[in-house]
Design an enzyme around this catalytic site. Structure first.
Site, PDB file in Angstrom:
ATOM      1  N   ASP A  21     -16.300 -30.313  -1.311  1.00 47.56           N
ATOM      2  CA  ASP A  21     -17.031 -29.062  -1.528  1.00 47.56           C
ATOM      3  C   ASP A  21     -16.720 -28.029  -0.443  1.00 47.56           C
ATOM      4  OD1 ASP A  21     -18.496 -29.552  -3.900  1.00 47.56           O
ATOM      5  OD2 ASP A  21     -19.794 -30.933  -2.796  1.00 47.56           O
ATOM      6  N   ARG A  35     -24.384 -35.982   1.391  1.00 50.74           N
ATOM      7  CA  ARG A  35     -25.235 -34.979   2.042  1.00 50.74           C
ATOM      8  C   ARG A  35     -26.705 -35.166   1.664  1.00 50.74           C
ATOM      9  NH1 ARG A  35     -22.120 -29.695   0.381  1.00 50.74           N
ATOM     10  NH2 ARG A  35     -23.941 -28.700   1.322  1.00 50.74           N
ATOM     11  N   TYR A  55     -16.520 -41.695   3.719  1.00 50.01           N
ATOM     12  CA  TYR A  55     -16.973 -40.407   4.241  1.00 50.01           C
ATOM     13  C   TYR A  55     -17.729 -40.637   5.545  1.00 50.01           C
ATOM     14  CZ  TYR A  55     -15.980 -37.324   0.260  1.00 50.01           C
ATOM     15  OH  TYR A  55     -15.362 -36.556  -0.696  1.00 50.01           O
ATOM     16  N   ARG A  85     -12.508 -34.070  -5.231  1.00 52.06           N
ATOM     17  CA  ARG A  85     -12.742 -32.731  -4.696  1.00 52.06           C
ATOM     18  C   ARG A  85     -13.624 -32.831  -3.472  1.00 52.06           C
ATOM     19  NH1 ARG A  85     -15.084 -30.692 -10.462  1.00 52.06           N
ATOM     20  NH2 ARG A  85     -13.198 -31.167 -11.639  1.00 52.06           N
TER      21      ARG A  85
END
Lengths: 247, 247
Positions: free
Chosen positions: B54, B200, B112, B52
């Site tokens: 966000d 993050r 990422y 997933r």
């Protein structure tokens, strides 16, 4: 209180706006900034810009000025506006200028840039800031077309259909293509002024040449014809940026 | 009709979506694509993704698969979806894969990228795709922090607060910073998996180190502590991109 003249250097993302000019019932750049200035200065002011930008067109450096009796200093106006304005409009600088300064009348030339994304796949992260052309473009021939624009010409062929800009004569100082850089071509045109839709009509026409749908000789013929109906399609607004205004 | 398994390579701009996962009453990436697949296939399918993303997080290359009895070939599914989907979701490829293929279980690693715009002035044209940090960052020290992440660790300190991802152990293959390039720093992390908000939280913490608000030794201590409450702020979602999924 004495009148002062304040110059604003602005950057904006045109996607959410119905262009620069204030219009009843439409969200515009001018209307949005004037409203925030009213909140700060408690005085209605009228913003003058170097020129209007159309709906969806962006500015990296738009120059604007307004006259006010407020004593709020320019640095505080910049700071206050940036805290009040939405994130897609930015005041890059604010300063006092002589009362005689007029953002439109005093502009000697303006530079526009039109961004073409030339690759097969769309790029969703650049869709709001470029025109996507899937097929390979013959950039060398497009450059040749642009060099025909340099100098003084009657640009009636590239004005907006039904446009009444008055004198259709403009002087182009520079007309180039930078790139491709990361699949992006940047068509840069500097002129002493632009007819409405002139850059987008020029770009739409040279893209037809670049795609091989139009001969280069036809491009020169269109310019000479002064006939709006001969030019190619108008490129969409989201690829166009007002880059600089020179005084 | 026989069951088939189709793999989709997707790119999306997360700004307008409440993340990947279908949720009642929210516009999500999964929900949007499943709805368009239903229009095309006249059959309810369930999309599986590598993981997933966000709300507000983007994907350059997300991998997804679904099983169907439809005979519509993958090239037609790609074309049909791209004509039905909004412009901020793109199907880059569609192909048949063996029935056993599972986009999540089979992923060996994911990469990422987190984009930090490090300059004094905001850039309104990159605001949806980066985190703007005004003050200069000490990038060399941030790089040193990241190299402490490489290898296998318990990443509890960087999981989402209240997150229950099960096993907090992950292996990081690469953790680097590219740039600055045009004022943009790109923090690239490849791992066999990521806890929720892990990138993050790591980026928010190394930014504190880069700003001189936290010692580098503290960063290593936080990682060792396995205590979520020690880490720095969570970086905002719009700077995060899922770049690649490796199988």
């Amino acid at each position: 209180m004495e009148w002062k003249n304040i110059r604003l250097l602005l950057s904006y993302d045109g996607n959410q706006y119905h262009g620069w000019q204030r219009q009843r019932g439409e969200v515009t750049i001018q209307g949005t900034i004037e409203e925030k200035l009213y909140m700060m200065l408690e005085e209605r002011v009228r913003l003058v810009a170097s020129g209007r930008t159309d709906a969806g067109v962006h500015a990296l450096n738009q120059v604007s000025n307004f006259q006010t009796r407020s004593n709020i200093p320019p640095f505080a106006i910049k700071k206050g506006l940036n805290s009040l304005l939405p994130l897609d409009i930015l005041v890059k600088a604010a300063e006092y200028v002589p009362m005689a300064f007029h953002a439109r009348y005093d502009a000697r030339s303006k530079t526009y840039e039109y961004r073409i994304l030339n690759k097969e796949e769309p790029d969703i992260f650049r869709r709001h800031y470029s025109w996507h052309i899937r097929s390979p473009l013959d950039v060398a021939t497009m450059r040749d077309c642009l060099s025909a624009l340099v100098g003084g010409h009657d640009f009636s062929s590239f004005r907006s259909s039904g446009g009444k800009d008055g004198d259709p004569f403009r002087s182009v100082m520079e007309a180039k293509i930078h790139g491709p850089d990361d699949d992006l071509l940047r068509v840069v045109i500097e002129a002493d002024g632009f007819l409405r839709h002139m850059v987008r009509n020029v770009v739409g026409t040279i893209v037809e040449v670049g795609l091989g749908k139009m001969e280069m000789s036809k491009f020169a013929e269109i310019l000479r014809s002064r006939d709006r109906k001969m030019a190619g399609v108008k490129a969409p607004p989201q690829g166009l940026f007002l880059v600089n205004v020179n005084y």
